[in-house]
Write an enzyme that holds these catalytic residues in place. Structure first.
Site, PDB file in Angstrom:
ATOM      1  N   CYS A  88      -5.538  -4.485  -3.375  1.00 38.02           N
ATOM      2  CA  CYS A  88      -4.905  -4.739  -4.669  1.00 38.02           C
ATOM      3  C   CYS A  88      -3.876  -5.862  -4.626  1.00 38.02           C
ATOM      4  CB  CYS A  88      -4.259  -3.464  -5.197  1.00 38.02           C
ATOM      5  SG  CYS A  88      -5.441  -2.125  -5.329  1.00 38.02           S
ATOM      6  N   HIS A 354      -7.222  -0.534 -13.013  1.00 39.33           N
ATOM      7  CA  HIS A 354      -7.100  -0.936 -11.615  1.00 39.33           C
ATOM      8  C   HIS A 354      -8.446  -1.416 -11.083  1.00 39.33           C
ATOM      9  CE1 HIS A 354      -7.061   0.388  -7.287  1.00 39.33           C
ATOM     10  NE2 HIS A 354      -5.875  -0.164  -7.328  1.00 39.33           N
ATOM     11  N   CYS A 384       1.664  -2.915  -4.462  1.00 41.10           N
ATOM     12  CA  CYS A 384       1.244  -2.368  -3.175  1.00 41.10           C
ATOM     13  C   CYS A 384      -0.250  -2.578  -2.972  1.00 41.10           C
ATOM     14  CB  CYS A 384       1.598  -0.895  -3.086  1.00 41.10           C
ATOM     15  SG  CYS A 384       0.706   0.163  -4.254  1.00 41.10           S
TER      16      CYS A 384
END
Length: 398
Positions: A88, A354, A384
Site C-alpha cells: 500500500c 483500498h 502504512c
C-alpha cells in the site's frame, strides 16, 4: 533532489468495492486505458515523457511484462521503466522512483501510474519437487496476504489490535473516527461531487473486457456503505480479545490512478494542463515499526520526512493518510499531539477503499487539491504497508 507536479496533471478512477464494476478488468490493461484517456484530456502526448513507472501489487495475467506493456498499450512504446510493488506504499514509492531517475539519469518528465484489482485475485501454485510426494504449496494471493504475514505470523487486523492494545485505543474511539471520516468524505460529494470532479471524471464509463463498448457508467466511488453509529455499536471485534470491528477498517477495492512529475518548476509550468500552482515534492521517506505493529509505522516515516524537509509538525497545513484502520489515525495523532479531526478532509482510504497500489496516489492528489483550495501550503501524506512498514511524502503547493 526535488520534483514538481504540474497542476491538474493527475487523475484517479472511482474506486469500486471488490467484486464490483471493475472486477472483470485486467488491471494493467485498464490502467493503460484510463491513462491514455486522461492524458489526451489534458493535452499531454506520449512524447511528453522520458520515463515511466507502473505500480501494482496483485499479479495479473502476463503481468511479468509490467511497465513496458502498460506504456505500449497507452501509445508510449518508447518508454521502459520499472514495475514497482511496495504494497500500500506503492504510490509513495512511485514518487521516490521517479525522483531517483531524475537524480541519476537526467529524466525531465515522468509518468507514474498504478492499478490494482483485488477482485478475483490469482491463485498460485509453487512446485516443491523435494517435498514428500513432490507436493507443492498453493496460495490465494489476495486473501492470504491480508490474513498471514509470513514473518509476523498474524493477520493485518492483528497488527491494528496490537497498536490499539499498546496505546489503550478503544473500539468506541475507533468508531468515532470512522463516523467522522464518513462525514469528511460526504463533503467531497457536496455540490454534485464538486471536490472529486477536480481530479476524477464526473461520469466514468466502465468498459467491457475488450474495451469495445461501455457496459455502465459510475458517478463516483461504488459500494460505500453509509455510516451508522447504531449499527457500529452492535458490531463485535473481528478477532477474539481484539478491539477492531469491520466498521473500524477499510474494504478491498479496484481502481487506478496516475500522476506526472517534472525535474524542474519551469517544465511543470510549461506542460500544466490548466492554470494553477505547481506542487513541489519536499521529501519522501520510509520507516518500519516493531513486529506486528503496522499501523504505527507511519509515525516513523513521517518523522524522517519532516527531518529531510527541515520542517516541524506545526508547519504542516494539511494531513492525509492511508488509514486501513481507524487505529492508524489515532496513533499518528497521539504521537504528534494532533487532533485527528484535522486529518483527511474530503476523504481517505478508510472510507473510499483500498485497491492497494493506487491508494496513496489518490490521497496525494486529494491533498494537492485541498491545498490549492486553501491558497497553498504544505501537506504531509503518510500510510502504512505490509511488513510493519510505511512511507511519507511532504508536498508544497504554491
Amino acid at each position: 533532489m526535488t520534483a514538481y507536479i504540474p497542476y491538474g496533471a493527475y487523475w484517479s478512477t472511482p474506486f469500486a468495492r471488490w467484486q464490483g464494476s471493475f472486477s472483470h478488468l485486467h488491471s494493467i490493461e485498464f490502467a493503460a486505458h484510463v491513462a491514455k484517456s486522461a492524458l489526451a484530456a489534458r493535452s499531454l502526448t506520449p512524447e511528453t515523457f522520458d520515463f515511466a513507472a507502473y505500480g501494482m501489487t496483485v499479479p495479473q495475467y502476463r503481468s511479468f511484462y509490467g511497465t513496458p506493456w502498460f506504456t505500449a498499450l497507452m501509445g508510449a512504446e518508447h518508454l521502459a521503466g520499472p514495475t514497482v510493488n511496495q504494497a500500500c506504499a506503492t504510490g509513495a514509492r512511485l514518487v521516490a522512483t521517479a525522483m531517483g531517475e531524475m537524480a541519476v539519469s537526467g529524466v525531465e518528465t515522468a509518468l507514474i501510474a498504478s492499478g490494482d484489482r483485488t477482485s478475483n485475485g490469482p491463485h498460485a501454485y509453487y512446485p516443491a519437487p523435494d517435498a514428500p510426494g513432490g507436493t507443492g504449496q498453493g496460495e490465494n494471493i489476495v486473501m492470504e496476504s491480508f490474513n498471514r504475514d509470513p514473518f509476523a505470523k498474524c493477520a493485518m487486523v492483528d497488527t491494528a489490535d496490537n497498536v490499539a492494545r499498546k496505546l489503550g485505543i478503544s473500539t468506541e474511539e475507533q468508531h468515532e473516527v470512522a463516523s467522522f471520516r464518513a462525514e469528511q468524505y460526504a463533503a467531497a460529494l457536496a455540490d454534485d461531487r464538486a471536490f472529486q470532479k477536480r481530479y476524477m471524471e464526473a461520469e466514468f464509463p466502465v468498459p467491457d473486457g475488450r474495451y469495445r463498448k461501455t457496459v455502465k457508467t459510475l458517478q463516483g466511488d461504488e459500494g460505500i456503505y453509509p455510516a451508522s453509529p447504531e449499527k457500529m455499536a452492535a458490531l463485535k471485534p473481528v478477532m477474539p480479545n481484539g478491539s477492531v470491528t469491520f466498521a473500524g477498517q477499510t474494504h478491498p477495492a479496484d481502481g487506478s490512478a496516475g500522476m506526472v512529475l517534472c525535474a524542474s518548476e519551469a517544465r511543470a509550468q510549461e506542460i500544466a494542463p490548466k492554470s494553477g500552482p505547481v506542487t513541489q515534492v519536499l521529501a519522501v521517506a520510509q520507516g518500519r515499526d516493531e513486529l506486528a505493529h503496522m499501523p504505527a509505522a507511519p509515525i516513523r516515516a513521517a518523522k524522517r520526512a519532516l527531518k529531510v524537509a527541515g520542517l516541524e509538525i506545526g508547519q504542516i497545513d494539511v494531513f492525509k493518510s492511508h488509514n486501513p484502520f481507524a487505529v492508524n489515525d489515532i496513533a499518528f495523532a497521539r504521537a504528534f499531539d494532533l487532533d485527528w479531526k484535522r486529518m483527511n478532509n474530503y476523504g481517505s482510504s478508510l472510507i473510499w477503499g483500498h485497491p492497494q497500489g493506487p491508494t496513496g496516489l489518490r490521497a496525494m492528489i486529494e491533498m494537492i487539491e485541498e491545498l490549492e483550495m486553501r491558497g497553498g501550503g504544505t501537506g504531509l501524506f503518510q500510510g502504512c504497508a505490509a511488513g510493519d512498514s510505511a512511507m511519507a511524502v511532504i508536498l508544497k503547493v504554491g
